[in-house]
Design a protein around this motif. Structure first.
Motif, short mmCIF file in Angstrom:
data_model
loop_
_atom_site.label_atom_id
_atom_site.label_comp_id
_atom_site.label_asym_id
_atom_site.label_seq_id
_atom_site.Cartn_x
_atom_site.Cartn_y
_atom_site.Cartn_z
N ILE A 27 35.58 37.68 44.88
CA ILE A 27 34.82 38.46 43.82
C ILE A 27 35.45 39.79 43.35
O ILE A 27 35.52 40.14 42.28
N TYR A 28 35.95 40.56 44.46
CA TYR A 28 36.32 41.80 44.12
C TYR A 28 37.81 41.80 43.37
O TYR A 28 38.05 42.55 42.33
N GLU A 29 38.66 40.87 43.31
CA GLU A 29 39.67 40.77 42.61
C GLU A 29 39.32 40.39 41.23
O GLU A 29 39.81 40.86 40.48
N SER A 30 38.38 39.59 41.18
CA SER A 30 37.93 38.92 39.71
C SER A 30 37.17 40.36 38.78
O SER A 30 37.53 40.44 38.02
N VAL A 31 36.67 41.19 39.80
CA VAL A 31 35.94 42.22 39.18
C VAL A 31 37.11 43.34 38.70
O VAL A 31 37.00 43.71 37.54
N ALA A 32 38.04 43.46 39.48
CA ALA A 32 39.23 44.18 39.15
C ALA A 32 39.93 43.66 38.12
O ALA A 32 40.40 44.50 37.09
N ILE A 33 40.05 42.41 37.71
CA ILE A 33 40.77 41.91 36.79
C ILE A 33 39.81 42.07 35.21
O ILE A 33 40.57 42.45 34.20
N VAL A 34 38.51 41.67 35.57
CA VAL A 34 37.77 41.82 34.26
C VAL A 34 37.88 43.74 33.85
O VAL A 34 37.48 43.85 32.62
#
Length: 112
Positions: A27-34
């Motif tokens: 989830i943290y990687e997804s948030v960083a991408i977003v």
């Protein structure tokens, strides 16, 4: 992306965390991408707005000549009503329209 034709909501939406991290697994990687995509969208919108408002710029030094321009106000209102960059970026990510890659994973996959 044409942010004017986006289907993104203009207000906050509760998201399923598992849906956001299904591609990355984190989830943290997804948030960083977003977040990075939201910054790109924000810069694009800002440049577009500045370009449109530059047509109305007055280069006189006199403060007394400031007047209300109806077209300028309408343009500003239009951009205020657009969905926020984070909502646009999240919508793109969920739909799979964001290209991203992790260089550290690319190296690991290349070595194996």
């Amino acid at each position: 992306m044409d942010y004017r034709k986006s289907k993104a909501p203009v207000n906050t939406v509760t998201r399923n965390i598992m849906e956001l991290c299904k591609d990355t697994g984190n989830i943290y990687e997804s948030v960083a991408i977003v977040a990075k995509r939201a910054n790109q969208i924000s810069q694009e919108i800002k440049q577009d707005l500045n370009k449109k408002l530059a047509e109305f710029a007055s280069y006189n030094d006199s403060l007394e000549e400031v007047f209300e321009n109806r077209e300028q106000i309408e343009i500003s209102r239009y951009y205020e009503k657009l969905p926020k960059a984070t909502l646009l970026a999240t919508e793109e990510f969920v739909e799979g329209n964001v290209y991203w890659r992790d260089p550290s994973r690319d190296k690991e996959e290349g070595l194996q």
